[in-house]
Structures are given as C-alpha cells and as structure tokens.
Scaffold this active site. Structure first.
Site, PDB file in Angstrom:
ATOM      1  N   SER A 143      90.883  10.901   4.110  1.00 58.81           N
ATOM      2  CA  SER A 143      90.262  11.315   5.333  1.00 58.81           C
ATOM      3  C   SER A 143      91.159  12.175   6.220  1.00 58.81           C
ATOM      4  O   SER A 143      90.665  12.790   7.159  1.00 58.81           O
ATOM      5  CB  SER A 143      89.840  10.077   6.135  1.00 58.81           C
ATOM      6  OG  SER A 143      90.969   9.318   6.496  1.00 58.81           O
ATOM      7  N   SER A 174      94.133   7.899   2.158  1.00 60.93           N
ATOM      8  CA  SER A 174      93.829   9.052   3.007  1.00 60.93           C
ATOM      9  C   SER A 174      95.004   9.908   3.456  1.00 60.93           C
ATOM     10  O   SER A 174      94.781  10.935   4.104  1.00 60.93           O
ATOM     11  CB  SER A 174      93.083   8.594   4.252  1.00 60.93           C
ATOM     12  OG  SER A 174      91.745   8.377   3.944  1.00 60.93           O
ATOM     13  N   LYS A 207      96.410  13.502  13.719  1.00 60.33           N
ATOM     14  CA  LYS A 207      95.062  13.189  13.238  1.00 60.33           C
ATOM     15  C   LYS A 207      94.252  12.680  14.429  1.00 60.33           C
ATOM     16  O   LYS A 207      94.788  11.937  15.274  1.00 60.33           O
ATOM     17  CB  LYS A 207      95.152  12.123  12.143  1.00 60.33           C
ATOM     18  CG  LYS A 207      93.828  11.777  11.485  1.00 60.33           C
ATOM     19  CD  LYS A 207      94.006  10.767  10.351  1.00 60.33           C
ATOM     20  CE  LYS A 207      92.699  10.455   9.646  1.00 60.33           C
ATOM     21  NZ  LYS A 207      92.869   9.524   8.500  1.00 60.33           N
TER      22      LYS A 207
HETATM   23  N1  GLN Z   1      88.579   7.266   0.723  1.00 57.60           N
HETATM   24  C1  GLN Z   1      88.722   5.914   1.146  1.00 57.60           C
HETATM   25  C2  GLN Z   1      87.520   5.525   1.972  1.00 57.60           C
HETATM   26  O1  GLN Z   1      86.639   6.289   2.034  1.00 57.60           O
HETATM   27  C3  GLN Z   1      90.002   5.754   1.900  1.00 57.60           C
HETATM   28  C4  GLN Z   1      89.934   6.261   3.279  1.00 57.60           C
HETATM   29  C5  GLN Z   1      91.222   6.080   4.031  1.00 57.60           C
HETATM   30  O2  GLN Z   1      92.271   5.847   3.451  1.00 57.60           O
HETATM   31  N2  GLN Z   1      91.118   6.134   5.345  1.00 57.60           N
HETATM   32  O3  GLN Z   1      87.449   4.501   2.550  1.00 57.60           O
END
Ligand code: GLN
Length: 495
Positions: A151, A175, A76
């Site tokens: 994400s 995410s 990532k």
């Molecule tokens: N969807 C969540 C957010 O927007 C979690 C994102 C994540 O786990 N990095 O913060």
C-alpha cells in the site's frame, strides 16, 4: 541532485554547494513536472517545506544539525501531520487535519528533515497495487501502465522517480517491501515495535509497522535511525535500545548462513525473478556467505491466516470512523442510524468494506473460535517455524514477490489474486520479524526484489547485508526513464 545519496546531499549542504532551500525547490519542481503522470503525492506543502528548508539552512550555517538536516522526504499519508491533511487514502478522512504529529513524523522533524508532502497509498493501507486509493491509482515510474505496488505505492514511486530523497511507509503484510521491489528501491520493515505506532492510523494493530523506502540501504539506515526507538505513547513499542545502524554498514559477511526456504522458490514464482534473486544470492556467496536449503512448513498458511487476523483487527479499528468523531459525514441524516450507515457507506471504498465485513463476521459470536482463534493458533505455528529456522541460519532470503509489477487493472476484479501477491511477505508480519527488500537485476526491464528476513531486532544486520550487496553491484542505481509514457490527464481522483 535528486540522484545523490542522502550522505552526499548532507555533505553538499554542509559544503554549501547548494542550500536546503535549493534542494527542496528542486524536488518541488520535479514533483510539479513529473507527478501529474504518477500521482504519487496526495498533498504537497510548498510553503511549509520551503520554510522548514530555510530553518535547516540557518541550522547548518550555525554548525548544527545532523545527517538528515535539510533533506527533503515524503511521509505516507497514514502518518498524522499536524496542520497538514492526513487522508489515509480515503474519502473518509479527506477533510481531516490532525492536531498533532505522529511520533515518527515528530522524530524525523526533530532530526531536521523537510517534509515535501504526503504520499498516496491504498485506502487505509489495504491493497497491493495502490488502486484502492480515493485519490486515484499511483503509476509505476518504470512503466506507467503498471502498478507501483501497495500500500506504500506513492512512497515507492516518489523515491524511484526522484521526487523525494526517501519516504516513510508502513507494512502490515508487505506494504513496504512489495512496492520497493516493484519500483526498484530499498525498503525496510523493522521488527514489530521498533518504531512507534503513535499517530499512525491503525489498520491491523498487531501487524502494522512503520519503516523506510529509500534509494539504498545506507540511506534507509540514516532514516530508520531517526525514526526508531521506544515511545511511552505506544504500549507496543519496544524498549530495546536502537543500535547505530550506519556504524555497522560494510561489516564482513564471511560465514553468514543464509537460509533459502523451499516454500519461497516453488510454484508461482516467475522464472526471471528467480534467476535475478539467485544472481544476487551468488554475489553474497562470493563474499563468503553460505546458502542453506531449509523449510518454513507453515508458510503456505500465512495468506489465509492473515486474511482472518487483519480484517478482524481492521473491523475493530475502523469502527471509530462513524461520521461523528472523525471524517466524512453524510448530508442531512434522518436519524443516528442513518448517519452511521450513510457516512460509512459513502466514506469507505469497496476493499475497505470487504475487509470490515469479513472481519466482523470472523469475530462474531459462534464464529470467533472457528476463525479468529484458529488463525491466532496458526500464527503461532508460523512464528515457531521462524524461531526454529534462526537456530540454523542467520538470515532468511528469497524473492520479495512472485512476479514483477503487473498492469493496472489486472487484478482489481479478483481480490484473491491480489492477496496472493503478498505470499512471501506476510509471514514476516505474522511473526513480527524485520524484513528488507533490495533491487536485483531487472526482469524484462522491470525491477524485482530480493527479500531478507532477520531475527528480532536484526535491522542492523539486514541493512549491512543489503549494503554489502549494493557496494558490489549496481542494481540499486538503475533509475526509470524520467519521461512518462502516458498523458497526465489519465490520473486523478475518482468521481
Ligand atoms: N497487501 C496487504 C493487504 O492488502 C498488505 C497491506 C499492508 O501491508 N498494509 O492487506
């Protein structure tokens, strides 16, 4: 080759059925052909990948190396990679070439993996659909009109489409698990502190944790093994020893008590997703587990609590991106204030700005007690629910997400609808517990996930249960049709 498990690939390398160079070239060729329609990679590093593959081949020929030597993976783009651009999905870091590797990258490198490139992601890991990336949205390989989740959406799409053998990801509120569910793969977010955060660009430091996206629990076990463990450079990394995850795969689950929180099976859960999740639970029951109805009474508070804690921490973490020390700097600033203002205004996207503003507000004098402090108190209640639950059950299960992957653009105008996507995953991060998502039977042709939440440091148990399920079922073997349905021209960077 891209359909084989990591263990089979490693056996193939050792038996000289193919070399790591051939394997790496195969993945690079697939990326070249298929990724223009998916946009799962931000950066692909052909030359280094092939050079590392050659080194792996020499290692294997000398009888050395381990289970990951010569295996091509993606990182990532939140993990610092020495000499390779690390953007975090943001214009702010579009020009950032790190001078060192993140610990996770360093450890996987030492284990012999070949890095194919850096996976696309929501900007600074803020999002649930990969639509906040500066480099354009990622498309779900099961249906390119839909999002892959976020994400870690690039990591998930790349694994699902056979563009790498496995990928790293991070999970602050879901995410890893949510994109794994949307793309039909296995994803594990370990206990907070299990993997080092050193060199992993910070979003919300008390919630962020690195993990793995892979095609099976067995593959995930091999990758996590190499990533996990104490790191003196991360003061929150756990000193607990890392067990041999592969060794406990396949253990009997007779007598396992599985808690089903009623809060995870209520209103808002798609009937098809529920049916697939219940079919997977029935298989575990058939193998000797018992299903126990239970409650996590404070779970419904997890989304509002998270959206105070995470923005607060992000507003503080992202203060370092000021156009001086890192990243994007505006043209011809008038003075220092203009430099800060315009560099940040140009470098950050709308969602990141929204979070910084909410977080700054929640932390400001006069509001701190009402928001941040209150959220931290509720966070403790959420963690207490889990502590009590684990006195009654061994593992907690439910759906990973309320629905299957939604259409691109469906929630971009409604941040709250987007935030509600993580309703089942966020509590785990607030409590610091490990969580895993495995594919269950598809719903109308789209993947869905079963989430397993374990007690602290129970990664081995989660991987074992997931492996047992995958030995008895074929859901994780389903692969998306390779042919993308949309022309490649529709993806690409925002203007
Ligand atoms: N969807 C969540 C957010 O927007 C979690 C994102 C994540 O786990 N990095 O913060």
């Amino acid at each position: 080759m891209h359909d084989q498990s990591i263990a089979d690939l490693a056996a193939g390398l050792r038996a000289k059925r193919f070399s790591s160079r051939e394997l790496t070239a195969h993945f690079l060729d697939r990326i070249g052909r298929l990724d223009p329609a998916l946009n799962s990679y931000i950066t692909v590093d052909h030359d280094t990948a092939l050079a590392v593959a050659d080194a792996a081949d020499r290692h294997i020929a000398a009888g050395a190396g381990g289970p990951l030597t010569g295996i091509p993976i993606a990182h990532k783009d939140i993990f610092l990679t020495k000499g390779v651009r690390t953007s975090c999905g943001s214009r702010m870091l579009d020009n950032f070439i790190p001078p060192f590797d993140a610990t996770v990258v360093e450890r996987l490198g030492a284990a012999g993996v070949v890095m194919l490139g850096k996976a696309n992601m929501d900007e600074f890991a803020m999002g649930s659909s990969n639509e906040t990336s500066w480099y354009g949205p990622v498309r779900n390989p099961w249906d390119t009109g839909r999002v892959p989740g976020g994400s870690s959406g690039g990591s998930a799409a790349a694994v699902a489409a056979g563009l790498c053998a496995a990928a790293t990801g991070t999970d602050t509120g879901g995410s890893i698990r949510q994109p794994a569910a949307f793309c039909g793969i296995t994803g594990i977010k370990p206990t907070y502190g299990r993997c080092s955060r050193y060199g992993m660009i910070a979003f919300a430091s008390s919630l962020d944790q690195a993990g793995v996206l892979a095609r099976s629990a067995a593959d995930a076990a091999l990758v996590l093994q190499a990533m996990a463990g104490f790191d003196a450079r991360d003061s929150t990394s756990a000193e607990a020893p890392v067990p041999d995850y592969a060794a406990t795969l396949g253990e009997d689950i007779k007598g396992l008590r599985i808690g089903l929180p009623q809060e995870y099976f209520g209103e808002g859960l798609d009937a098809g997703v529920e049916a697939s999740v219940r079919a997977a639970l029935a298989e575990l029951e058939r193998q000797g587990a018992t299903l126990v109805d239970m409650h996590l009474p404070n779970a419904p508070l997890s989304v509002p609590v998270y959206y105070v804690v995470a923005p607060a921490e992000c507003s503080s973490n992202l203060a370092r991106f000021d156009g001086v020390r890192y990243g994007h700097r505006c043209e011809a600033p008038k003075d220092l204030e203009d430099l800060y203002k315009r560099s940040r205004a140009e470098g950050f996207g709308a969602e990141v700005k929204r979070r910084i503003m909410i977080g700054t507000y929640a932390l400001s004098a006069g509001y701190y007690d009402a928001y941040y402090l209150k959220a931290q108190q509720l966070r403790q209640l959420i963690a207490d629910d889990f502590r009590r639950a684990f006195e009654q059950v061994d593992v907690i299960m439910g759906p990973t997400t309320p629905t299957t992957a939604f259409a691109l653009g469906a929630k971009t105008d409604d941040p709250v609808a987007m935030y509600l996507n993580d309703i089942y995953t966020i509590a785990t991060n607030l409590a610091g517990l490990p969580g895993l998502s495995v594919p269950v039977a598809p719903v109308d042709g789209l993947p869905a996930g079963l989430q397993m939440i374990g007690n602290y440091f129970a990664e081995g148990r989660l991987l074992n249960i997931a492996h047992r399920l995958q030995q008895a079922t074929d859901w994780h073997r389903a692969v998306p049709a390779a042919a993308p349905r949309r022309p490649p021209s529709e993806t690409g960077a925002r203007d």
